[in-house]
Design a protein around this motif. Structure first.
Motif, PDB file in Angstrom:
ATOM      1  N   MET A  75       0.830  -1.205   0.000  1.00 16.01           N
ATOM      2  CA  MET A  75       0.000   0.000   0.000  1.00 16.01           C
ATOM      3  C   MET A  75       0.867   1.260   0.000  1.00 16.01           C
ATOM      4  SD  MET A  75      -3.282  -0.211  -0.157  1.00 16.01           S
ATOM      5  CE  MET A  75      -3.684   1.414   0.484  1.00 16.01           C
ATOM      6  N   ASP A  76       0.420   2.247  -0.768  1.00 18.89           N
ATOM      7  CA  ASP A  76       1.107   3.529  -0.768  1.00 18.89           C
ATOM      8  C   ASP A  76       0.836   4.261   0.546  1.00 18.89           C
ATOM      9  OD1 ASP A  76       2.036   3.087  -3.323  1.00 18.89           O
ATOM     10  OD2 ASP A  76       0.274   4.014  -4.267  1.00 18.89           O
ATOM     11  N   TYR A  77       1.763   5.145   0.865  1.00 19.69           N
ATOM     12  CA  TYR A  77       1.629   5.943   2.088  1.00 19.69           C
ATOM     13  C   TYR A  77       0.423   6.877   1.983  1.00 19.69           C
ATOM     14  CZ  TYR A  77       2.685   9.821   5.265  1.00 19.69           C
ATOM     15  OH  TYR A  77       2.603  10.813   6.200  1.00 19.69           O
ATOM     16  N   TYR A  78      -0.416   6.889   3.020  1.00 23.72           N
ATOM     17  CA  TYR A  78      -1.592   7.765   3.042  1.00 23.72           C
ATOM     18  C   TYR A  78      -1.270   9.005   3.868  1.00 23.72           C
ATOM     19  CZ  TYR A  78      -6.431   9.306   3.338  1.00 23.72           C
ATOM     20  OH  TYR A  78      -7.580  10.033   3.239  1.00 23.72           O
ATOM     21  N   ASP A  79      -1.388  10.158   3.230  1.00 19.00           N
ATOM     22  CA  ASP A  79      -1.056  11.421   3.880  1.00 19.00           C
ATOM     23  C   ASP A  79      -2.305  12.012   4.532  1.00 19.00           C
ATOM     24  OD1 ASP A  79       0.037  13.750   4.751  1.00 19.00           O
ATOM     25  OD2 ASP A  79       0.535  14.562   2.780  1.00 19.00           O
ATOM     26  N   TRP A  80      -2.427  11.831   5.842  1.00 14.09           N
ATOM     27  CA  TRP A  80      -3.580  12.341   6.574  1.00 14.09           C
ATOM     28  C   TRP A  80      -3.609  13.869   6.567  1.00 14.09           C
ATOM     29  CZ3 TRP A  80      -7.282   9.079   8.588  1.00 14.09           C
ATOM     30  CH2 TRP A  80      -6.943   7.727   8.686  1.00 14.09           C
ATOM     31  N   LYS A  81      -2.448  14.495   6.672  1.00 19.48           N
ATOM     32  CA  LYS A  81      -2.387  15.957   6.761  1.00 19.48           C
ATOM     33  C   LYS A  81      -2.883  16.634   5.489  1.00 19.48           C
ATOM     34  CE  LYS A  81       1.455  16.417  10.052  1.00 19.48           C
ATOM     35  NZ  LYS A  81       2.831  16.945  10.233  1.00 19.48           N
TER      36      LYS A  81
ATOM     37  N   SER B 180      -5.787  22.856   3.826  1.00 15.83           N
ATOM     38  CA  SER B 180      -6.387  24.187   3.741  1.00 15.83           C
ATOM     39  C   SER B 180      -6.707  24.725   5.127  1.00 15.83           C
ATOM     40  CB  SER B 180      -7.661  24.150   2.891  1.00 15.83           C
ATOM     41  OG  SER B 180      -8.619  23.273   3.462  1.00 15.83           O
ATOM     42  N   ASN B 181      -7.123  23.833   6.010  1.00 12.67           N
ATOM     43  CA  ASN B 181      -7.422  24.194   7.394  1.00 12.67           C
ATOM     44  C   ASN B 181      -6.149  24.671   8.107  1.00 12.67           C
ATOM     45  OD1 ASN B 181      -8.392  22.388  10.358  1.00 12.67           O
ATOM     46  ND2 ASN B 181      -8.929  24.467   9.793  1.00 12.67           N
ATOM     47  N   LEU B 182      -5.070  23.901   7.967  1.00 14.75           N
ATOM     48  CA  LEU B 182      -3.798  24.264   8.595  1.00 14.75           C
ATOM     49  C   LEU B 182      -3.203  25.526   7.971  1.00 14.75           C
ATOM     50  CD1 LEU B 182      -2.111  20.746   9.007  1.00 14.75           C
ATOM     51  CD2 LEU B 182      -3.427  22.043  10.683  1.00 14.75           C
TER      52      LEU B 182
ATOM     53  N   VAL C 112     -13.893  29.145  12.815  1.00 12.87           N
ATOM     54  CA  VAL C 112     -14.149  28.112  11.808  1.00 12.87           C
ATOM     55  C   VAL C 112     -13.018  27.094  11.758  1.00 12.87           C
ATOM     56  CG1 VAL C 112     -14.309  27.692   9.317  1.00 12.87           C
ATOM     57  CG2 VAL C 112     -15.665  29.510  10.363  1.00 12.87           C
ATOM     58  N   ASN C 113     -11.786  27.564  11.754  1.00 15.61           N
ATOM     59  CA  ASN C 113     -10.658  26.656  11.549  1.00 15.61           C
ATOM     60  C   ASN C 113     -10.232  25.917  12.816  1.00 15.61           C
ATOM     61  OD1 ASN C 113      -9.600  26.966   8.604  1.00 15.61           O
ATOM     62  ND2 ASN C 113     -10.125  29.032   9.250  1.00 15.61           N
ATOM     63  N   VAL C 114     -10.395  26.536  13.978  1.00 15.47           N
ATOM     64  CA  VAL C 114     -10.125  25.808  15.228  1.00 15.47           C
ATOM     65  C   VAL C 114     -11.175  24.717  15.423  1.00 15.47           C
ATOM     66  CG1 VAL C 114     -10.037  25.986  17.735  1.00 15.47           C
ATOM     67  CG2 VAL C 114      -8.909  27.715  16.338  1.00 15.47           C
ATOM     68  N   ASP C 115     -12.443  25.035  15.151  1.00 20.60           N
ATOM     69  CA  ASP C 115     -13.505  24.031  15.270  1.00 20.60           C
ATOM     70  C   ASP C 115     -13.329  22.922  14.243  1.00 20.60           C
ATOM     71  OD1 ASP C 115     -14.618  25.523  17.285  1.00 20.60           O
ATOM     72  OD2 ASP C 115     -16.099  26.506  16.012  1.00 20.60           O
ATOM     73  N   ALA C 116     -12.940  23.303  13.029  1.00 22.40           N
ATOM     74  CA  ALA C 116     -12.751  22.305  11.972  1.00 22.40           C
ATOM     75  C   ALA C 116     -11.595  21.367  12.298  1.00 22.40           C
ATOM     76  CB  ALA C 116     -12.508  22.998  10.637  1.00 22.40           C
ATOM     77  N   LEU C 117     -10.542  21.891  12.919  1.00 26.45           N
ATOM     78  CA  LEU C 117      -9.411  21.047  13.313  1.00 26.45           C
ATOM     79  C   LEU C 117      -9.842  20.038  14.372  1.00 26.45           C
ATOM     80  CD1 LEU C 117      -6.405  20.331  13.244  1.00 26.45           C
ATOM     81  CD2 LEU C 117      -6.007  22.124  14.948  1.00 26.45           C
ATOM     82  N   ALA C 118     -10.629  20.499  15.350  1.00 24.59           N
ATOM     83  CA  ALA C 118     -11.130  19.588  16.387  1.00 24.59           C
ATOM     84  C   ALA C 118     -12.018  18.512  15.773  1.00 24.59           C
ATOM     85  CB  ALA C 118     -11.909  20.381  17.439  1.00 24.59           C
ATOM     86  N   ALA C 119     -12.870  18.905  14.819  1.00 22.88           N
ATOM     87  CA  ALA C 119     -13.730  17.931  14.144  1.00 22.88           C
ATOM     88  C   ALA C 119     -12.909  16.949  13.322  1.00 22.88           C
ATOM     89  CB  ALA C 119     -14.736  18.662  13.259  1.00 22.88           C
TER      90      ALA C 119
END
Length: 383
Positions: free
Chosen positions: A1-7, A12-14, A191-198
């Motif tokens: 399996m190829d490496y899956y990049d979670w980040k 866009s959030n980061l 928006v982005n702090v909440d989205a990161l937590a989600a």
């Protein structure tokens, strides 16, 4: 399996967090450098000053219920932002470690079916993230517009006290622009702090999907071309332990944020509904309050929905053990399966100090509480 990049799924959030000074480079937190100075300047100019002038004004309008609710419903959410920024900054190293953990071999998907499951979870996160973003900036648009259509001469979007006359040029234009820029900046943070937590909850739930698929295929998983059921089970037990640790670290970061979020959101939604009864129906100001109430509701929903998903996914992992070909396993492996099944019976429940759990039931309770606040304010105002 190829490496899956979670980040890559939250890049866009980061990026937005980095743009507003809340995501320094590297694997650690803030250092005494230009970026820290940049972040401090933005927070002081567009967050602290905006909140300070609105807070001071509460004293001058304290006897007017309509005016107080017209200010405090926004002010409470802005103060909530300060706690989110504080806990984001103080837990920066831990959050980056959590994202780094996702890159380890144990947290990687093992086949294309697992990747499809992860992608469906991330698609749901992106949909809610975008909807929340659009609703929040829709609120900002109405806030920026409605004073321009108001018959009152030179009204500001937000009621606040300033040590100068805001009705004369150029102070009016400068203050108006500062309020709109400030609330837009605050919106981006929310928006982005909440989205990161989600997103962390989405990753957490996705790990249970991976674990479930691995347990279902205990008799198929190969390592070096050989199927070793006992080794596969040991691997799954270790994976489960790491997932629980991941969830615990996420919950420690979210404890105070969730506690304040649920309390303040209930009050803010109730006050927003009350304000809707005081303004002219279907006016620009009416739509400003309406979209604000929708945005706050979506904010709470985003937390509770993905928290509920973690609980749901963790509760059904044990059933995957019955779907593998366990009948042909050795007695030793069968005993290990029984002990592991007992361990899996307790689902993961993310909560705020074990007082409020991230679930759809909590979401409905918040809405009911908001209605109670609205009914109380409406009754007091009528009297």
């Amino acid at each position: 399996m190829d490496y899956y990049d979670w980040k890559s799924t939250i890049k866009s959030n980061l990026f937005m967090l980095r743009l507003i000074g809340l995501w320094p480079k590297g694997e650690e937190g803030y250092k005494v450098d230009f970026y820290m100075l940049y972040a401090s300047f933005l927070l002081l100019t567009f967050v602290l000053t905006h909140i300070f002038f609105q807070t001071i004004n509460i004293y001058f309008i304290r006897t007017n219920l309509a005016a107080v609710t017209g200010t405090i419903y926004v002010l409470l959410v802005e103060m909530l932002l300060l706690s989110k920024v504080y806990y984001l900054i103080t837990n920066m190293t831990i959050l980056k470690q959590l994202l780094h953990i996702l890159d380890t071999e144990m947290f990687q998907p093992k086949n294309s079916a697992q990747i499809l499951e992860i992608e469906s979870n991330i698609w749901a996160w992106k949909l809610i993230y975008k909807s929340f973003t659009y609703s929040c900036f829709g609120v900002n648009m109405f806030w920026a517009m409605y004073p321009l259509f108001d018959e009152t001469d030179r009204r500001l979007p937000f009621i606040a006290w300033y040590p100068y006359n805001t009705r004369i040029t150029p102070f009016y234009e400068i203050t108006y622009a500062h309020q709109i820029i400030s609330v837009s900046f605050i919106t981006i943070i929310h928006v982005n702090v909440d989205a990161l937590a989600a997103a962390l909850n989405v990753f957490n739930g996705s790990q249970f999907d991976i674990l479930e698929d691995n347990l279902r295929n205990l008799h198929k998983l190969k390592k070096n071309g050989v199927v070793d059921v006992r080794q596969n089970l040991t691997y799954c037990v270790r994976h489960h332990k790491h997932i629980l640790s991941f969830a615990d670290k996420c919950n420690n970061y979210l404890n105070w944020i969730l506690f304040l979020q649920f309390f303040i959101s209930g009050v803010a939604i109730g006050m927003t509904m009350f304000q809707l009864t005081l303004v002219v129906s279907f006016s620009t100001e009416f739509y400003a309050f309406l979209t604000y109430g929708i945005a706050i509701t979506m904010q709470v929903f985003m937390y509770t929905w993905f928290g509920n998903e973690v609980k749901f996914k963790s509760s059904k992992v044990s059933y995957a053990l019955f779907e593998c070909e366990w009948i042909d396993f050795s007695q030793k492996v069968k005993k290990d399966l029984i002990f592991f099944t007992i361990r899996l019976q307790k689902p993961v429940k993310l909560s705020a100090f074990n007082l409020f759990y991230l679930s759809l039931q909590t979401f409905m309770k918040i809405l009911k509480t908001s209605w109670s606040y609205f009914a109380l304010l409406h009754q007091v105002n009528t009297r």
